[in-house]
Design an enzyme around this catalytic site. Structure first.
Site, PDB file in Angstrom:
ATOM      1  N   SER A   1       0.805  -1.217   0.000  1.00 12.88           N
ATOM      2  CA  SER A   1       0.000   0.000   0.000  1.00 12.88           C
ATOM      3  C   SER A   1       0.838   1.267   0.000  1.00 12.88           C
ATOM      4  CB  SER A   1      -0.980  -0.020   1.166  1.00 12.88           C
ATOM      5  OG  SER A   1      -0.285  -0.209   2.389  1.00 12.88           O
ATOM      6  N   ARG A   2       1.139   1.798   1.153  1.00 16.07           N
ATOM      7  CA  ARG A   2       1.854   3.070   1.259  1.00 16.07           C
ATOM      8  C   ARG A   2       2.952   2.982   2.303  1.00 16.07           C
ATOM      9  NH1 ARG A   2       0.208   3.998  -3.054  1.00 16.07           N
ATOM     10  NH2 ARG A   2      -1.537   5.299  -3.593  1.00 16.07           N
TER      11      ARG A   2
ATOM     12  N   GLU B   1      10.675   7.638  -0.020  1.00 15.31           N
ATOM     13  CA  GLU B   1      10.666   7.190  -1.416  1.00 15.31           C
ATOM     14  C   GLU B   1      11.109   8.324  -2.319  1.00 15.31           C
ATOM     15  OE1 GLU B   1       6.943   5.439  -2.464  1.00 15.31           O
ATOM     16  OE2 GLU B   1       7.361   3.677  -1.276  1.00 15.31           O
TER      17      GLU B   1
ATOM     18  N   HIS C   1       7.668   0.188  -5.954  1.00 14.19           N
ATOM     19  CA  HIS C   1       6.345   0.772  -5.710  1.00 14.19           C
ATOM     20  C   HIS C   1       5.417   0.610  -6.917  1.00 14.19           C
ATOM     21  CE1 HIS C   1       4.136   3.966  -3.142  1.00 14.19           C
ATOM     22  NE2 HIS C   1       3.284   3.155  -3.727  1.00 14.19           N
TER      23      HIS C   1
END
Length: 127
Positions: free
Chosen positions: A39-40, A69, A88
């Site tokens: 997800s994140r 990131e 990602h």
């Protein structure tokens, strides 16, 4: 988490989920369990996760995102034992662009006819 062989995170990053997985949660996992996140970044505490992998609290990790990131070239995650890092795009498939185009086309028709749109981002919820 203590009974799971795999813990997979697909939650959105919101004020409620930020940092929700830390040392306590990783220590609760079985040493044979794997942590996977699609997800994140920011939901898991990266420092605690790195310790969990390095010190053997968990068996390993599959990581598609991180608190920072892009992941720096010198990040210890790149060489962490039993860890796979991806750029990602773990949720991206050959059908991703088609699904996005289908939603856009559907919403364009809905908009033209004054109908309710689908797949709307809730800015208050953050996703």
């Amino acid at each position: 988490m203590a009974r799971s062989d795999f813990v997979v995170v697909t939650a959105p990053l919101t004020p409620e989920t930020r940092g929700m997985l830390g040392e306590e949660e990783f220590r609760a996992m079985k040493p044979t369990a794997f942590f996977i996140v699609f997800s994140r970044g920011g939901i898991a505490d990266d420092a605690a996760l790195l310790r969990a992998v390095d010190e053997g609290w968990i068996a390993g990790a599959g990581l598609d995102n991180f608190g920072e990131e892009p992941l720096p070239a010198d990040s210890p995650f790149w060489t962490a034992r039993n860890t796979i890092c991806t750029p990602h795009n773990g949720a991206t498939t050959e059908a991703t662009l088609r699904r996005g185009a289908d939603i856009f086309i559907d919403n364009l028709g809905r908009f033209a006819h004054g109908e309710e749109l689908v797949n709307i981002v809730d800015k208050a919820a953050g996703y």
